[in-house]
Structure formats: C-alpha cells, structure tokens
Design a protein around this motif. Structure first.
Motif, PDB file in Angstrom:
ATOM      1  N   PHE A 108      30.909   9.584  -6.652  1.00 36.24           N
ATOM      2  CA  PHE A 108      31.927   8.835  -7.020  1.00 36.24           C
ATOM      3  C   PHE A 108      31.015   7.675  -7.737  1.00 36.24           C
ATOM      4  O   PHE A 108      31.632   7.127  -9.121  1.00 36.24           O
ATOM      5  CB  PHE A 108      32.847   8.181  -5.740  1.00 36.24           C
ATOM      6  CG  PHE A 108      33.230   6.907  -6.052  1.00 36.24           C
ATOM      7  CD1 PHE A 108      34.844   7.396  -6.948  1.00 36.24           C
ATOM      8  CD2 PHE A 108      33.940   5.803  -6.236  1.00 36.24           C
ATOM      9  CE1 PHE A 108      35.600   6.094  -7.150  1.00 36.24           C
ATOM     10  CE2 PHE A 108      34.575   5.113  -6.228  1.00 36.24           C
ATOM     11  CZ  PHE A 108      35.348   4.935  -7.278  1.00 36.24           C
ATOM     12  N   GLY A 109      30.044   7.244  -7.233  1.00 39.06           N
ATOM     13  CA  GLY A 109      29.676   6.468  -8.032  1.00 39.06           C
ATOM     14  C   GLY A 109      28.938   6.936  -9.388  1.00 39.06           C
ATOM     15  O   GLY A 109      28.825   6.362 -10.580  1.00 39.06           O
ATOM     16  N   LEU A 110      28.483   7.876  -9.245  1.00 40.36           N
ATOM     17  CA  LEU A 110      28.080   8.386 -10.466  1.00 40.36           C
ATOM     18  C   LEU A 110      28.813   8.405 -11.520  1.00 40.36           C
ATOM     19  O   LEU A 110      28.698   8.706 -12.307  1.00 40.36           O
ATOM     20  CB  LEU A 110      27.685  10.174 -10.563  1.00 40.36           C
ATOM     21  CG  LEU A 110      26.943  11.453 -11.562  1.00 40.36           C
ATOM     22  CD1 LEU A 110      25.777   9.856 -11.943  1.00 40.36           C
ATOM     23  CD2 LEU A 110      26.603  11.812 -10.923  1.00 40.36           C
ATOM     24  N   ILE A 149      30.865  12.169  -1.321  1.00 41.56           N
ATOM     25  CA  ILE A 149      32.686  11.752  -1.996  1.00 41.56           C
ATOM     26  C   ILE A 149      31.874  10.380  -2.587  1.00 41.56           C
ATOM     27  O   ILE A 149      31.855  10.291  -3.943  1.00 41.56           O
ATOM     28  CB  ILE A 149      33.713  11.577  -1.242  1.00 41.56           C
ATOM     29  CG1 ILE A 149      33.814  12.377  -0.748  1.00 41.56           C
ATOM     30  CG2 ILE A 149      34.034  10.492  -1.685  1.00 41.56           C
ATOM     31  CD1 ILE A 149      35.410  12.805  -0.045  1.00 41.56           C
ATOM     32  N   LEU A 150      31.424   9.593  -1.983  1.00 44.59           N
ATOM     33  CA  LEU A 150      30.968   8.219  -2.108  1.00 44.59           C
ATOM     34  C   LEU A 150      29.825   8.423  -3.431  1.00 44.59           C
ATOM     35  O   LEU A 150      30.004   7.774  -4.670  1.00 44.59           O
ATOM     36  CB  LEU A 150      30.813   7.052  -1.612  1.00 44.59           C
ATOM     37  CG  LEU A 150      31.843   7.216  -0.596  1.00 44.59           C
ATOM     38  CD1 LEU A 150      31.012   6.012   0.861  1.00 44.59           C
ATOM     39  CD2 LEU A 150      32.426   6.167  -0.666  1.00 44.59           C
ATOM     40  N   VAL A 151      29.011   9.403  -3.335  1.00 47.25           N
ATOM     41  CA  VAL A 151      27.769   8.984  -3.866  1.00 47.25           C
ATOM     42  C   VAL A 151      28.122   9.746  -5.407  1.00 47.25           C
ATOM     43  O   VAL A 151      27.756   8.980  -6.708  1.00 47.25           O
ATOM     44  CB  VAL A 151      26.257  10.057  -4.024  1.00 47.25           C
ATOM     45  CG1 VAL A 151      26.329  11.297  -4.139  1.00 47.25           C
ATOM     46  CG2 VAL A 151      25.343   8.745  -4.403  1.00 47.25           C
ATOM     47  N   ALA A 181      32.080  12.533   3.085  1.00 47.91           N
ATOM     48  CA  ALA A 181      32.517  10.880   2.644  1.00 47.91           C
ATOM     49  C   ALA A 181      30.791  10.269   2.251  1.00 47.91           C
ATOM     50  O   ALA A 181      31.325   9.564   1.516  1.00 47.91           O
ATOM     51  CB  ALA A 181      32.229   9.725   4.273  1.00 47.91           C
ATOM     52  N   VAL A 224      31.158  18.180  -2.174  1.00 48.52           N
ATOM     53  CA  VAL A 224      32.798  17.646  -2.447  1.00 48.52           C
ATOM     54  C   VAL A 224      31.965  16.729  -3.926  1.00 48.52           C
ATOM     55  O   VAL A 224      31.729  15.200  -3.647  1.00 48.52           O
ATOM     56  CB  VAL A 224      33.622  16.420  -1.953  1.00 48.52           C
ATOM     57  CG1 VAL A 224      34.865  15.837  -2.300  1.00 48.52           C
ATOM     58  CG2 VAL A 224      33.647  16.760  -0.370  1.00 48.52           C
ATOM     59  N   PHE A 240      22.284  15.996  -1.447  1.00 48.20           N
ATOM     60  CA  PHE A 240      23.625  15.352   0.045  1.00 48.20           C
ATOM     61  C   PHE A 240      24.092  16.229   0.587  1.00 48.20           C
ATOM     62  O   PHE A 240      25.019  16.266   1.229  1.00 48.20           O
ATOM     63  CB  PHE A 240      24.742  14.612  -1.357  1.00 48.20           C
ATOM     64  CG  PHE A 240      24.575  13.343  -1.234  1.00 48.20           C
ATOM     65  CD1 PHE A 240      24.736  12.068  -0.455  1.00 48.20           C
ATOM     66  CD2 PHE A 240      23.185  12.841  -2.257  1.00 48.20           C
ATOM     67  CE1 PHE A 240      24.745  10.780  -0.363  1.00 48.20           C
ATOM     68  CE2 PHE A 240      22.745  11.742  -2.419  1.00 48.20           C
ATOM     69  CZ  PHE A 240      23.429  10.581  -1.570  1.00 48.20           C
ATOM     70  N   ILE A 266      31.308   7.471 -12.115  1.00 45.73           N
ATOM     71  CA  ILE A 266      30.892   5.907 -12.700  1.00 45.73           C
ATOM     72  C   ILE A 266      30.834   5.042 -14.050  1.00 45.73           C
ATOM     73  O   ILE A 266      30.661   4.882 -14.582  1.00 45.73           O
ATOM     74  CB  ILE A 266      32.091   4.007 -11.478  1.00 45.73           C
ATOM     75  CG1 ILE A 266      32.629   4.197 -10.982  1.00 45.73           C
ATOM     76  CG2 ILE A 266      31.701   3.089 -12.495  1.00 45.73           C
ATOM     77  CD1 ILE A 266      33.392   3.357  -9.578  1.00 45.73           C
ATOM     78  N   PHE A 271      32.754  14.652  -6.309  1.00 42.54           N
ATOM     79  CA  PHE A 271      34.098  13.553  -7.275  1.00 42.54           C
ATOM     80  C   PHE A 271      33.601  13.110  -8.327  1.00 42.54           C
ATOM     81  O   PHE A 271      33.837  13.054  -9.228  1.00 42.54           O
ATOM     82  CB  PHE A 271      33.757  12.450  -6.168  1.00 42.54           C
ATOM     83  CG  PHE A 271      35.372  12.180  -5.428  1.00 42.54           C
ATOM     84  CD1 PHE A 271      35.666  12.986  -4.675  1.00 42.54           C
ATOM     85  CD2 PHE A 271      35.843  11.267  -5.553  1.00 42.54           C
ATOM     86  CE1 PHE A 271      37.119  13.037  -3.982  1.00 42.54           C
ATOM     87  CE2 PHE A 271      37.343  11.082  -4.978  1.00 42.54           C
ATOM     88  CZ  PHE A 271      37.614  11.740  -4.174  1.00 42.54           C
TER      89      PHE A 271
END
Lengths: 342, 382
Positions: free
Chosen positions: A138-140, A134-136, A131, A35, A125, A142, A37
């Motif tokens: 999402f961090g990327l 999604i989080l990693v 989850a 996934v 990953f 940003i 993000f």
C-alpha cells in the motif's frame, strides 16, 4: 434484447480490465502468497507507458518558414513530429497508433519494474503477516502514484485511439439485429478482444509450457517442488514480472477509454480486489469470470430503467455483490479450500 | 471503583498523559505546533487511532473501512446541530452512538470472515457508504458540497431554552463557550483523556486479554470452546464508537461534514497512524496520529523558497539539485513522504515508534549495565 446486448457489451471492456488486474493479483497471490496492494499502481504505470510513448513520438521539430507569416508578421513555425520527418507517412501512422505501439515498450518496462519490485521489496515479505504485506505494498502504491503525479501532473491526459479504431462499429449487424440498434465504440470491442487474448495467452503459458507446469506445481506445493531441486524462487520472480506485464498492458490499452491520471490505479485496485475475492482467492478462472461478471452487472446497474427502481445501485452494485457472495459462499465463486484461511 | 485497581505504573502513565495533553499548547510551542487548529487535529485523530488500535492492535483484524464510521459521526453531529442544539455534548453523544450502531451492522457481517476477506469486506462497506453519500443520500449528506449549518435550522432545544443566535451562522458552543480555538482544543483534549482512560481499562481487562488471545491464535480459542465472535464484534463496535466520536468532534470544531471523510484513503491514514506509533501499544497510536498530522502540517507548508533557504550553505548547483529532489517530498508531494514513511516503518520497524523507543531504551540500559526493565519510562510498559 438490443438493450441487453448493448449493456453486455458495455460491461465487457470494463470487465476485461478488472479481469486482467484480478488475474495478475491472483497469480501473485497463488504463487508467492503475497497480497499485492500495489497492483493497481502497476496498471497505472502501464497506462503511463502509453502516455510516455505518445509524448516521445510527438516530439516535434520546429522550423521557421520565412515564406509564411503569422498574423503578427513573424515567420510561421512549422512543427513536424520527428517520426514524420524521419519515416514520412509511416511515421505518421506510428504516431496515430501510439497506444498499440506502446505495448511493445510496456512489455519490457513492466517486466523490469515487476522483477525489481519482487527482488527489491516483496521477497522480504514472504514470511511476514498478510497485514504487513498489505501495508508495505500500500505504501509502495502511494509512492509510485505520487512519483507519477510529480512527473505528469494531476490532470488526466487524454490518449486518442488510432484513427481507424476511434469510430463506432455497428455490432448489431454482425449478430443479425437491425442496423443502428447496437452501435458501439470500436476501441472498446478491441479492448475486450485484447483482454481475452492476453488472458488466453497467460492460461496457455501456464498450461502448456514446462515453465508453466513448474509454476502450477509450485502453486500447489511449493516445498515439494523445491525438494525436487527446482529453483522455484527464480521462477516465481518471473511470474511476478508476468503479472506486472499483464497489469501494465491492461493499463496501456485502457488509456483511450479512460484518460489516465495518477490515481486511476487505486480506483481499479479496490474493485479488482473485490473481483478477486468474489472469484475466490487463488482461482485463476474464478478471477477472470468474476471480472467479466462484475463488469457486466455494473453496466446493467447503470441502466436508467434499473436506476429508477433502485436509485444509486450503480454506485454500489459491485460491493453489494461481494458482500452477498462472501456471506453465501465464503470462499468466493471458485475459491479453493485452505487458501487464505486462518 | 476500578480506578483504584490500577497499578502504580498505569496511574503514573495516565497522569503523565493527561498532563501532557493539557499542557500541549505549551509543550508543543517550541515545535511550532502550539496553535489550536493543529492541536485539535492531534486530539481528534488521536481518538480515532486509539479506537482503531483497540480493533487492529488487540485482535489483529485489519479494517480498511474505519473512515465510514468517522464520516457517520460527522454527519450525525452536524445533523444534531441542525435539529437539536449547538451544544457539542448531544452532538458527540449521538455521533458516538451512531458510529457504534453503524459499526455493529457492518461488523456483524464482516466479522464472519477473517484475514484479507475481512479487510476487503470492510473496504467494500466503506466504499459503498462513500458512494452512496455522494449520490443517492444527497438529501441527507448534501453530496459534494458537504453538509453545512443553516441559519434557518430548527435547533429545537436551543429554541426551547431561548437561545437565539441572531442573524449570524452559529458555531457550536459549550454553554456559551465558543468551540473554536483553545476552548475547542481543551474540549477535544479532555475527551481524548477520557478515551485514553477507557482504552487503558480495556487493555488491562480480561476482555482485552481475550482480544489479544484472539490475535495470537483464534483457532485455539475456538477449540477451547470459546465463541470469539462476540468479543471481536464488541471490539469492532467499540472502535467504531471511537471513530464516530472523532468524527463528531471534527464537526464540533468545524461544523461541516463531507463525504471525502469516508474515502478509503482516510481509512488508510488511520491504519498508518496506528502502525507508525505501534499497533497494540497503548500510547503508540496517539503518538503516531500526532506525528503524522504534525509532519503533514510542516511538510505541506514547505515550498521552494523555504527549501532554498535550508540548503543555502551548499554550492549553488548542489543547492538546486537538493531543492528539486526534496521538493518532491514536500508541499504537494507530502503524500510521497507519507508513502515512503509507511514502507520504511513496515520494513524496518514493524512495531512502530514505540518499538523504536523500547529498542533505544534497551540499548541504553544495557550499556549502563542496568539490564533490568526499570520503570524509567512508564510509556514503554506496554
């Protein structure tokens, strides 16, 4: 009738962008099971490819002309872009067409970024929980958008469409409606056609090439393809690169419609995810059709007639439809069984 | 009462936590964080993360829309100030209740799906609330300006009890104690301690065990004939109430509510806090919230001048290079640090800071030959 046609047209360009991003998301999800993000950030990077190309092409040579004086009595500075100096009128044309030209740059750049992302981060990953993915990413996302912000500033940077395509097209005449009723910006139509071509190319690539066949087989059953002695991982890396290209092209061509700024990717990402989910996770046709469908519905919802009845509907229509669809058809419009279910 | 059924470790942990919160201004003084505004933020976001963790840490449902409840709490609290009283008690009670009700509504729909669908649904609802707060609901939310207090507000209860604020804009006060500065912090701090206690009880209860079972294998739970939906919904509502409460406290310390509190970046922030501290641990989210707010505060305050001072010992060219590189990460670029931190934590330390502490602890105990999981730090009990 005219109004309806106009709204459909209005929805097509936005729908095209949604469809392209959603297509990439779905491909990545279908092949790699990730996934992503950060896909909105890829869209944004594509847009900034166009910005950079424009900036490079507009580099100017400054010559002081002693014969002409400014109002202050200093020699006037004559600024000519280098491309014009070198190539004359042809150079001026290139500068005018900087957005389409940027596609040529965006393709290799986005391919490299995509491959680097997959090899450098995403591949670690595959086996982690959704989850975590999604989080990693999402961090990327940003990180990428902050880098762009540091480089290009926080304000939107307008990109003009080529002179020839910056006018309006009387679309009504083409389909037999009186002139002047359905007039539409030319670039938006071009964007729609462009997105249709890219989508067609991706589908054709997956459908008619051996590479595409292997990828499709890998999507269906990764393990078996591996057992047949095919290095599916390397192909999937390239697939990630292709998805990045698709997102990047969508972004680069969208710049005349929406002046790019660093957070445009996030805005589109949220909507594109909704599009993917509505279309059905893992279904390519679902993603594309849902993209156009939601784009058109959104433009209908922003008609004044509709807004009078249901105020604020234009703001929430996409989310509302997503909620309804997920409740009525839990797998989305064309979702396959067994994808993303636990 | 149940308090007595807590085992010794928990009581110790709870006492340590309470003492740490109440002496916060003293403990954090050396770190330059001993001033009330920041301490209030620690407490408020601590509550927010604590509640989020009850959902995400225990059940594994990743909500990307918790900011909606936070915003809901803020709006409710400000409206309570306007209509009823400037006393913070009714404000936070109503904020909690409204947060819970809103969560019940959203949770009822979203929890029909799990995994990424759940994340998207919560995100969709939160964005919907955010967009509506900006557009149609402007009469209630005051749109872009944000909801503010007004001198002419009715404040029925205050009028009833003969409280008159005179010709100045009132600020919230707890029976005459102004809720700004240290009193404000202690109010938030005590609420945080209560919230921590409740969270601890939930963690140790059969209900908490059930939620953890859902996280580890929901299918198996269903196969054994268990209807998991009421449990997940309860967890969702509880975390929504925590979020509403946190939003209410925000309004208590600064009576203003804006729609940007509902934006999905705010939801992302609380996810990060929880992950950074350690999802599923009791203390982690509070630590994570504190760490993020602390570094946000420190890093955003940095500018080129300060950086030049830090790299003063380097040769000049090197100094300039270092300053321009680190300049990306501080001040305006604080979000870059945040994003990078996010990635590093997820990649290298999925269990968050708490896992880091535990690793260090194991390392130390192994080296000293202790080996056993002694109760040296009760915080690591989780």
């Amino acid at each position: 009738m005219d109004a309806i046609l106009l709204q459909i047209l209005n929805g097509l360009d936005k729908g095209g962008a949604y469809a392209l991003i959603a297509l990439g998301l779905t491909i990545i999800f279908g092949t790699l099971g990730v996934v992503n993000f950060a896909h909105g950030a890829l869209f944004m990077l594509g847009a900034f490819c166009a910005v950079s190309v424009k900036a490079v092409l507009s580099l100017e040579r400054v010559v002081e002309d002693p014969n002409q004086l400014t109002a202050w009595g200093t020699p006037m500075e004559i600024r000519t872009p280098f491309v014009e100096v070198w190539f004359g009128d042809f150079g001026a044309t290139i500068l005018d067409y900087s957005v389409p030209v940027s596609i040529l740059i965006a393709i290799p750049v986005m391919l490299l970024i995509g491959i680097a992302m997959e090899r450098g981060l995403v591949r670690f990953f595959y086996k982690r929980a959704h989850a975590d993915q999604i989080l990693v990413t999402f961090g990327l996302a940003i990180v990428l958008q902050e880098i762009v912000k540091a480089q290009f500033g926080a304000n939107p940077i307008p990109q003009p469409a080529p002179e020839a395509a910056s006018g309006m097209i009387d679309f009504g005449i083409m389909v037999g409606i009186d002139a002047g009723n359905v007039v539409y910006p030319a670039w938006r139509l071009i964007y729609f056609v462009f997105s249709a071509v890219v989508i067609g190319a991706v589908f054709a690539f997956l459908q008619f090439t051996t590479f595409g066949m292997v990828v499709r087989a890998g999507m269906a059953d990764r393990e078996t393809v591996g057992l047949l002695g095919i290095d599916i991982d390397r192909r999937f890396t390239i697939v990630f690169g292709i998805a990045a290209i698709v997102a990047g092209l969508a972004g680069a061509m969208y710049t005349p419609i929406l002046s790019p700024d660093y957070h445009m990717g996030m805005d589109f990402l949220v909507l594109s995810f909704v599009v993917v989910v509505v279309g059905g996770m893992g279904s390519l046709t679902g993603a594309v059709s849902a993209g156009f469908l939601l784009g058109i519905l959104q433009s209908f919802a922003s008609m004044n007639e509709v807004k009078d009845i249901l105020p604020g509907i234009d703001q929430i229509i996409i989310y509302l439809i997503a909620v309804v669809i997920l409740l009525v058809r839990p797998r989305g419009l064309m979702g396959r069984k067994g994808v993303m279910e636990h | 009462m149940k308090m007595f059924s807590m085992d010794k470790k928990d009581i110790l942990l709870f006492l340590c936590f309470s003492v740490a919160v109440l002496t916060g201004p003293i403990i954090l003084e050396p770190f330059g964080a001993g001033y009330p505004d920041l301490l209030q933020k620690f407490a408020i976001f601590g509550i927010f993360a604590l509640g989020f963790n009850i959902l995400f840490g225990l059940t594994g449902y990743l909500s990307f829309g918790h900011a909606a409840f936070l915003g809901m709490g803020s709006y409710t609290a400000v409206w309570t100030f306007k209509l009823l009283s400037m006393n913070p008690i009714p404000a936070i009670v109503f904020a909690t209740v409204m947060g819970g009700l809103f969560a019940a509504l959203i949770g009822f729909i979203s929890l029909r799906r799990s995994g990424i669908y759940f994340s998207i649904l919560t995100l969709a609802f939160a964005q919907m609330s955010y967009n509506l707060a900006y557009s149609v609901l402007t009469p209630i939310t005051n749109g872009e300006t944000g909801l503010q207090l007004n001198q002419a507000d009715p404040r029925v209860l205050d009028v009833m009890f003969g409280r008159d604020y005179g010709a100045v804009l009132p600020s919230s006060d707890f029976f005459g104690l102004d809720m700004t500065g240290y009193p404000g912090f202690y109010f938030c701090g005590i609420v945080l301690i209560i919230c921590f206690f409740i969270a601890m009880r939930i963690f140790r209860s059969p209900f908490g065990m059930m939620l953890r079972a859902i996280k580890s294998n929901q299918n198996r739970m269903n196969y054994t004939g268990f209807n998991t939906r009421p449990y997940t919904l309860a967890a969702f509502v509880i975390s929504g109430m925590y979020a509403g409460l946190a939003g209410g406290l925000m309004a208590v310390t600064d009576p203003l509510a804006g729609a940007e509190r509902m934006q999905w970046t705010a939801s992302g922030e609380v996810v990060l806090m929880t992950i950074l501290g350690g999802a599923g641990t009791l203390l982690g989210p509070v630590i994570g919230a504190g760490a993020i707010k602390y570094f946000e505060n420190i890093f955003s305050a940095f500018n080129e001048g300060i950086l030049m001072g830090i790299y003063d010992f380097l040769p000049e060219t090197l100094q300039h290079i270092m300053v321009s590189v680190s300049g990306l990460f501080v001040g305006e670029g604080w979000h870059l640090t945040l994003g990078a931190l996010f990635m590093l934590i997820v990649i290298f330390l999925p269990g968050g800071l708490m896992e880091g502490f535990n690793r260090i602890k194991t390392l130390v105990t192994n080296r000293t030959g202790g080996g056993s999981d002694g109760a040296a730090t009760p915080a690591a009990a989780e």
